[in-house]
Write an enzyme that holds these catalytic residues in place. Sequence first.
Site, PDB file in Angstrom:
ATOM      1  CB  CYS A 159       3.432   8.295   0.523  1.00 47.14           C
ATOM      2  SG  CYS A 159       3.122   7.312   1.584  1.00 47.14           S
ATOM      3  N   GLY A 189       8.413  -1.026  -9.969  1.00 49.90           N
ATOM      4  CA  GLY A 189       8.487  -1.141  -8.349  1.00 49.90           C
ATOM      5  C   GLY A 189       8.443  -2.758  -8.299  1.00 49.90           C
ATOM      6  NE  ARG A 190       2.778  -3.056  -7.039  1.00 50.27           N
ATOM      7  CZ  ARG A 190       1.487  -2.819  -7.378  1.00 50.27           C
ATOM      8  NH1 ARG A 190       0.908  -3.410  -6.642  1.00 50.27           N
ATOM      9  NH2 ARG A 190       1.326  -2.083  -8.521  1.00 50.27           N
ATOM     10  CE  LYS A 226       6.024   7.077  -8.211  1.00 42.95           C
ATOM     11  NZ  LYS A 226       6.163   6.285  -7.073  1.00 42.95           N
ATOM     12  CD  GLN A 279       9.942   8.906  -3.126  1.00 45.38           C
ATOM     13  OE1 GLN A 279       9.736   8.291  -2.086  1.00 45.38           O
ATOM     14  NE2 GLN A 279       9.727   9.128  -4.479  1.00 45.38           N
ATOM     15  CG  MET A 298       8.532   0.201  -3.959  1.00 45.77           C
ATOM     16  SD  MET A 298       8.305  -1.793  -4.722  1.00 45.77           S
ATOM     17  CE  MET A 298       9.970  -2.227  -5.392  1.00 45.77           C
TER      18      MET A 298
HETATM   19  C1  LIG Z   1       5.696  -1.729  -0.838  1.00 47.71           C
HETATM   20  C2  LIG Z   1       5.781  -0.654  -1.650  1.00 47.71           C
HETATM   21  C3  LIG Z   1       6.250   0.660  -1.136  1.00 47.71           C
HETATM   22  C4  LIG Z   1       6.389   1.712  -1.996  1.00 47.71           C
HETATM   23  N1  LIG Z   1       7.084   2.721  -1.337  1.00 47.71           N
HETATM   24  C5  LIG Z   1       7.158   3.795  -2.257  1.00 47.71           C
HETATM   25  C6  LIG Z   1       8.017   4.894  -2.042  1.00 47.71           C
HETATM   26  O1  LIG Z   1       8.617   4.976  -0.742  1.00 47.71           O
HETATM   27  N2  LIG Z   1       8.324   6.053  -2.792  1.00 47.71           N
HETATM   28  C7  LIG Z   1       7.407   6.123  -3.892  1.00 47.71           C
HETATM   29  O2  LIG Z   1       7.602   6.982  -4.659  1.00 47.71           O
HETATM   30  N3  LIG Z   1       6.725   4.998  -4.281  1.00 47.71           N
HETATM   31  C8  LIG Z   1       6.548   4.058  -3.540  1.00 47.71           C
HETATM   32  N4  LIG Z   1       5.846   2.829  -3.600  1.00 47.71           N
HETATM   33  C9  LIG Z   1       5.175   3.042  -5.149  1.00 47.71           C
HETATM   34  C10 LIG Z   1       5.999   2.498  -6.371  1.00 47.71           C
HETATM   35  O3  LIG Z   1       7.187   3.391  -6.669  1.00 47.71           O
HETATM   36  C11 LIG Z   1       5.244   2.361  -7.841  1.00 47.71           C
HETATM   37  O4  LIG Z   1       4.932   3.811  -8.142  1.00 47.71           O
HETATM   38  C12 LIG Z   1       3.807   1.576  -7.690  1.00 47.71           C
HETATM   39  O5  LIG Z   1       4.054   0.394  -6.550  1.00 47.71           O
HETATM   40  C13 LIG Z   1       3.315   1.386  -9.050  1.00 47.71           C
HETATM   41  O6  LIG Z   1       4.554   0.663  -9.814  1.00 47.71           O
HETATM   42  P1  LIG Z   1       4.772  -0.982  -9.795  1.00 47.71           P
HETATM   43  O7  LIG Z   1       3.287  -1.588 -10.205  1.00 47.71           O
HETATM   44  O8  LIG Z   1       5.827  -1.174 -10.695  1.00 47.71           O
HETATM   45  O9  LIG Z   1       4.973  -1.545  -8.363  1.00 47.71           O
HETATM   46  C14 LIG Z   1       5.657   1.820  -3.206  1.00 47.71           C
HETATM   47  C15 LIG Z   1       5.085   0.806  -3.704  1.00 47.71           C
HETATM   48  C16 LIG Z   1       4.899  -0.605  -2.912  1.00 47.71           C
HETATM   49  C17 LIG Z   1       4.185  -1.659  -3.411  1.00 47.71           C
END
Ligand SMILES: Cc1cc2nc3c(=O)[nH]c(=O)nc-3n(C[C@H](O)[C@H](O)[C@H](O)COP(=O)(O)O)c2cc1C
Length: 334
Positions: free
Chosen positions: A87, A211-212, A126, A57, A1
């Site tokens: 993204c 992620g979160r 992804k 990534q 993230m």
């Molecule tokens: C602050 C933030 C930054 C993120 N940055 C990336 C990233 O750099 N690359 C990516 O593949 N996904 C990124 N994501 C998406 C997460 O990998 C994930 O797919 C998405 O948040 C849903 O999953 P979660 O509910 O477990 O967070 C980001 C999400 C958040 C909230």
Amino acid sequence: MSGVTDSPFRRLVKRCSGDSVGLLVSEFISIEGLTRKIMRSQIRMMFHPEERPVSIQIFGSDADLMAEAAKIVEDSGAEMVDINCGCPAPKVVKRGGGAGLLQNLPRLENILEKTVSAVSIPVTVKIRNGWCSESLNAMETLKIVEGSGAQSLAVHGRTRIQLYRGEADWNIIGELASEASIPIIGSGDVLTAADARGRFEQTGCSGVMIGRGAITNPWIFRQIVDEMEGREAFDPTWREKIDAIEAYRGMLLDFYPEKVAPGRLKMMLSRLIKGIPGAADIRRDCMRTHDPFEMLELLTAHCDRFGILDMDSAGITERLRRREFPVPSSAQAA
Ligand SMILES: Cc1cc2nc3c(=O)[nH]c(=O)nc-3n(C[C@H](O)[C@H](O)[C@H](O)COP(=O)(O)O)c2cc1C
């Protein structure tokens, strides 16, 4: 993230969840930035041996540059390279990168072919479900990914237009998992070990990406393995949490300039102390100081005062329910 999963954070997760973490993935890195000389020399700094296995990534829209960037990742010693097609940020998609690639699958195909033949480490991808609800093209994207020789597909079950709103659609992830010849990794709204088990059972996916959920709970991967193996999920005491935060402080101080580390530590503290008795007091006190050592002294003294050092979150929740904690000083002053 992006902005979150820097090397100290990834190492914190590894420290808290150990080998239960299958794979750590870096924040996304621009292929333009990475292929510039200055970034090349910095990539070794981007991950620590403790993070292995680690995937870096990368994002962008130029096939030759993507292949060159992937080679730099390979030379850095990372185990895998992942291509971001998820993204949603306007500055990324406007230039055809991130989720923008879901609107141009021939370009994605060209990128993947060039990248896969440029490196010998696995290339993974992804994506999101699609650009919008009228163009849910994850299945079509899967065929391209499989045909290119890329080795797994992670799917965030939202569209680009949804950003992070609404709920992730895991039905699509299930459909992909039943069709795919490569591992499908599901992503979206997995916040607890029970959520993860439910998604594995619902979809038959090969992996779940968190992620979160890891931001406030770096122990989640260990808890998921406990859940999957029928054990009670590990629930750290505050003493264990403070030990982990202390280790994280050391990693931050090693990794960042002296001015940056306190801010990152404050961010972590503020997330972790949510829900403990007197959280507002301790948050305020920690925010006042810039000394990362004082922050942890304050936190330890606070937990000691409330008698929670040897309590886990279940114990704290139960005592909060029974209103057994002393009235916080802010309430006394009011
Ligand atoms: C602050 C933030 C930054 C993120 N940055 C990336 C990233 O750099 N690359 C990516 O593949 N996904 C990124 N994501 C998406 C997460 O990998 C994930 O797919 C998405 O948040 C849903 O999953 P979660 O509910 O477990 O967070 C980001 C999400 C958040 C909230």
